[in-house]
Design a protein around this motif. Structure first.
Motif, short mmCIF file in Angstrom:
data_model
loop_
_atom_site.label_atom_id
_atom_site.label_comp_id
_atom_site.label_asym_id
_atom_site.label_seq_id
_atom_site.Cartn_x
_atom_site.Cartn_y
_atom_site.Cartn_z
N THR A 251 -41.67 -34.83 22.94
CA THR A 251 -40.35 -35.25 23.44
C THR A 251 -40.08 -36.57 22.92
O THR A 251 -39.15 -36.79 22.20
CB THR A 251 -40.02 -35.28 25.04
N LYS A 255 -37.19 -37.64 20.07
CA LYS A 255 -36.23 -38.67 20.44
C LYS A 255 -36.31 -39.66 19.65
O LYS A 255 -35.26 -40.45 19.42
CB LYS A 255 -36.18 -38.81 21.72
N ARG A 295 -35.55 -28.28 22.61
CA ARG A 295 -34.30 -28.99 23.27
C ARG A 295 -33.98 -30.37 22.97
O ARG A 295 -33.34 -30.94 22.62
CB ARG A 295 -34.08 -29.00 24.94
N ALA A 296 -35.33 -31.27 22.91
CA ALA A 296 -35.37 -32.68 22.55
C ALA A 296 -34.96 -32.82 21.00
O ALA A 296 -34.36 -33.65 20.70
CB ALA A 296 -36.43 -33.27 23.14
N ARG A 298 -33.44 -30.76 19.37
CA ARG A 298 -31.98 -30.45 18.94
C ARG A 298 -31.09 -31.50 19.46
O ARG A 298 -30.12 -31.96 18.65
CB ARG A 298 -31.61 -28.94 19.68
N SER A 299 -31.25 -32.21 20.56
CA SER A 299 -30.38 -33.32 21.03
C SER A 299 -30.68 -34.57 20.40
O SER A 299 -29.82 -35.32 20.04
CB SER A 299 -30.44 -33.36 22.62
N GLY A 300 -32.08 -34.64 19.84
CA GLY A 300 -32.49 -35.80 19.29
C GLY A 300 -31.72 -35.94 17.92
O GLY A 300 -31.61 -37.09 17.35
#
Length: 300
Positions: A251, A255, A295-296, A298-300
């Motif tokens: 993660t 990020k 998820r990290a 994709r959001s990162g």
């Protein structure tokens, strides 16, 4: 570390010498034992089980000889060989054959269950044996230190601890063998596949089946209080701790954060290990369904 890994790969005799020397030095500085296992793992990962077995045999033979010459008995190899070197050799062979870190971790957890089962098969009720053994060792030590064992709460502590010893020993064997394997895999990546270990470790996931087994064992242990279920749950915890650490590392990398949270995490492990281990296990269970690293990313 890379220089040490290069020396391990320089030849059979050099590898055996490093495996032996780091094991002997671990008598003074115990963490060095992980480097002994890592050297054995590196040889096995790169050159195969047969070469790893030869290196292990050389190191064990010299250690055995030194033990009898210096002490008149087998020395440290009597415990290190079955309790550390052989498990590391087995896990390295599994990782080489499957090219799956997750499979190696699952095999380690299964081996931990075998160790727990061995205690019950050999001792019947391990708690009774461990209670007697710990009492015979600790009561004289307390007395020599001027502490009255009867009033120090030692008996209550041993009554609580003795039933958990099979699982605690199995968990320690699982964790130490896996850490040595990871160091050996890291060395292999440094020498032959830079960046490969990071990708492999960050992607470690043990699967939902493993998570369901762990949940069932832990719930059964809490609801029933049966010591054998508690003991089975401890090796599983060590496996899931590695997945939890992979989630944190992965993660942070996804990020693009700085590395200081890792320093906080490992510092917390030193001062509040039970709480941090529990948190990492929960994180691993959540990740088994939520895939937190994806998820990290994709959001990162």
């Amino acid at each position: 570390m890379k220089a040490l890994a290069s020396r391990v790969m320089a030849g059979r005799s050099q590898a055996a010498l490093i495996v032996l020397a780091t094991m002997l030095l671990s008598l003074l500085l115990p963490p060095l034992l992980l480097l002994s296992g890592a050297a054995l793992a590196l040889v096995t990962l790169r050159r195969g089980l047969s070469e790893g077995t030869v290196v292990l045999a050389l190191a064990a033979a010299v250690s055995l000889l030194l033990g009898y010459l210096l002490f008149g008995h087998a020395g440290p190899v009597a415990g290190v060989l079955p309790g550390f070197w052989l498990p590391v050799l087995m896990l390295a062979a599994v990782l080489r054959a499957t090219v799956s870190l997750a499979v190696a971790v699952l095999v380690a957890a299964a081996a931990g269950w075998v160790v727990v089962g061995g205690f019950y098969a050999a001792l019947g009720d391990p708690a009774v044996w461990w209670q007697q053994w710990l009492t015979s060792v600790l009561e004289p030590a307390f007395s020599e230190a001027g502490i009255d064992p009867a009033s120090s709460g030692l008996h209550d502590l041993l009554t609580w601890l003795a039933p958990l010893m099979p699982g605690a020993i199995a968990a320690n064997l699982v964790l130490s063998a896996l850490l040595a394997l990871l160091i050996g895999r890291w060395w292999q990546a440094q020498l032959f596949n830079p960046g490969g270990f990071q990708q492999e470790f960050h992607g470690l996931r043990l699967g939902r089946s493993m998570a369901l087994v762990a949940i069932a064992v832990w719930l059964g242990a809490v609801l029933s209080g049966l010591p054998w279920l508690v003991n089975l749950g401890l090796p599983l915890a060590m496996a899931l701790v590695l997945q939890g650490l992979a989630v944190v590392h992965g993660t942070i990398a996804a990020k693009g954060w700085k590395a200081w949270p890792l320093g906080v995490l490992y510092g917390a492990l030193l001062v509040a290990a039970p709480q941090v281990v529990l948190g990492l296990c929960v994180l691993a269970l959540v990740d088994s369904w939520a895939d937190l690293r994806a998820r990290a990313a994709r959001s990162g």
